[in-house]
Design a protein around this motif. Structure first.
Motif, PDB file in Angstrom:
ATOM      1  N   ALA A  20       0.881  -1.166   0.000  1.00 43.73           N
ATOM      2  CA  ALA A  20       0.000   0.000   0.000  1.00 43.73           C
ATOM      3  C   ALA A  20       0.916   1.211   0.000  1.00 43.73           C
ATOM      4  N   SER A  21       0.482   2.304  -0.596  1.00 48.12           N
ATOM      5  CA  SER A  21       1.353   3.460  -0.727  1.00 48.12           C
ATOM      6  C   SER A  21       0.576   4.755  -0.557  1.00 48.12           C
ATOM      7  N   CYS A  22       1.261   5.766  -0.042  1.00 45.57           N
ATOM      8  CA  CYS A  22       0.684   7.100   0.099  1.00 45.57           C
ATOM      9  C   CYS A  22       0.735   7.790  -1.257  1.00 45.57           C
ATOM     10  N   LYS A  23      -0.429   8.229  -1.717  1.00 45.69           N
ATOM     11  CA  LYS A  23      -0.535   8.865  -3.034  1.00 45.69           C
ATOM     12  C   LYS A  23      -1.560   9.997  -2.957  1.00 45.69           C
ATOM     13  N   ASP A  24      -1.464  10.904  -3.930  1.00 41.15           N
ATOM     14  CA  ASP A  24      -2.472  11.963  -4.029  1.00 41.15           C
ATOM     15  C   ASP A  24      -3.798  11.399  -4.524  1.00 41.15           C
ATOM     16  N   VAL A  25      -3.723  10.577  -5.539  1.00 37.74           N
ATOM     17  CA  VAL A  25      -4.896   9.919  -6.115  1.00 37.74           C
ATOM     18  C   VAL A  25      -4.497   8.501  -6.508  1.00 37.74           C
ATOM     19  N   CYS A  26      -5.482   7.654  -6.677  1.00 35.01           N
ATOM     20  CA  CYS A  26      -5.213   6.286  -7.092  1.00 35.01           C
ATOM     21  C   CYS A  26      -6.219   5.897  -8.167  1.00 35.01           C
ATOM     22  N   VAL A  27      -5.709   5.438  -9.288  1.00 32.72           N
ATOM     23  CA  VAL A  27      -6.545   4.972 -10.389  1.00 32.72           C
ATOM     24  C   VAL A  27      -6.309   3.467 -10.517  1.00 32.72           C
ATOM     25  N   PRO A  28      -7.368   2.656 -10.472  1.00 32.36           N
ATOM     26  CA  PRO A  28      -7.180   1.211 -10.597  1.00 32.36           C
ATOM     27  C   PRO A  28      -6.423   0.854 -11.873  1.00 32.36           C
ATOM     28  N   GLY A  29      -5.559  -0.164 -11.773  1.00 32.42           N
ATOM     29  CA  GLY A  29      -4.797  -0.622 -12.928  1.00 32.42           C
ATOM     30  C   GLY A  29      -3.310  -0.427 -12.724  1.00 32.42           C
ATOM     31  N   ILE A  30      -2.546  -0.528 -13.810  1.00 31.40           N
ATOM     32  CA  ILE A  30      -1.095  -0.390 -13.774  1.00 31.40           C
ATOM     33  C   ILE A  30      -0.711   1.072 -13.566  1.00 31.40           C
ATOM     34  N   ASP A  31       0.185   1.316 -12.607  1.00 29.43           N
ATOM     35  CA  ASP A  31       0.690   2.668 -12.359  1.00 29.43           C
ATOM     36  C   ASP A  31       2.019   2.812 -13.096  1.00 29.43           C
ATOM     37  N   GLU A  32       2.090   3.736 -14.015  1.00 24.38           N
ATOM     38  CA  GLU A  32       3.309   3.908 -14.825  1.00 24.38           C
ATOM     39  C   GLU A  32       4.519   4.303 -13.982  1.00 24.38           C
ATOM     40  N   HIS A  33       4.307   4.757 -12.730  1.00 22.70           N
ATOM     41  CA  HIS A  33       5.412   5.142 -11.874  1.00 22.70           C
ATOM     42  C   HIS A  33       5.930   3.997 -11.014  1.00 22.70           C
ATOM     43  N   ASP A  34       5.261   2.843 -11.034  1.00 19.59           N
ATOM     44  CA  ASP A  34       5.726   1.688 -10.272  1.00 19.59           C
ATOM     45  C   ASP A  34       7.043   1.171 -10.828  1.00 19.59           C
ATOM     46  N   HIS A  35       7.852   0.626  -9.943  1.00 17.49           N
ATOM     47  CA  HIS A  35       9.107  -0.018 -10.353  1.00 17.49           C
ATOM     48  C   HIS A  35       8.739  -1.196 -11.279  1.00 17.49           C
ATOM     49  N   PRO A  36       9.518  -1.459 -12.317  1.00 15.32           N
ATOM     50  CA  PRO A  36       9.188  -2.542 -13.272  1.00 15.32           C
ATOM     51  C   PRO A  36       8.994  -3.910 -12.613  1.00 15.32           C
ATOM     52  N   ASP A  37       9.666  -4.154 -11.478  1.00 17.02           N
ATOM     53  CA  ASP A  37       9.510  -5.442 -10.793  1.00 17.02           C
ATOM     54  C   ASP A  37       8.187  -5.561 -10.033  1.00 17.02           C
ATOM     55  N   HIS A  38       7.461  -4.474  -9.916  1.00  9.95           N
ATOM     56  CA  HIS A  38       6.231  -4.489  -9.138  1.00  9.95           C
ATOM     57  C   HIS A  38       5.035  -4.278 -10.032  1.00  9.95           C
TER      58      HIS A  38
END
Length: 80
Positions: A62-80
């Motif tokens: 789980a992560s602290c974010k301003d907003v969360c959109v379901p699906g792949i987050d382009e800012h996630d590390h490639p291994d995650h």
């Protein structure tokens, strides 16, 4: 002894905004640490930056974010 609340600021003593039946002095003692941005907040369930929210990604993150959109987050590390 029986109440805690998230507050932007706290001043020891009575809070005039409390309901009459709950108007007892605040100690303003922090109860725990919140998670930093981009840190795992599964345990704390709160964020150091009060403008952010702890969003659950899955059972392992789980992560602290301003907003969360379901699906792949382009800012996630490639291994995650």
């Amino acid at each position: 002894q029986h109440w805690a609340s998230c507050k932007i600021s706290c001043f020891p003593g009575l809070d005039p905004h409390d309901a009459d039946e709950h108007r007892t002095p605040w100690t303003c003692r922090p109860l725990g640490e919140c998670s930093a941005a981009e840190a795992d907040c599964r345990e704390t369930k709160c964020c150091s930056d009060i403008s952010q929210t702890c969003f659950r990604k899955n059972d392992y993150w789980a992560s602290c974010k301003d907003v969360c959109v379901p699906g792949i987050d382009e800012h996630d590390h490639p291994d995650h």
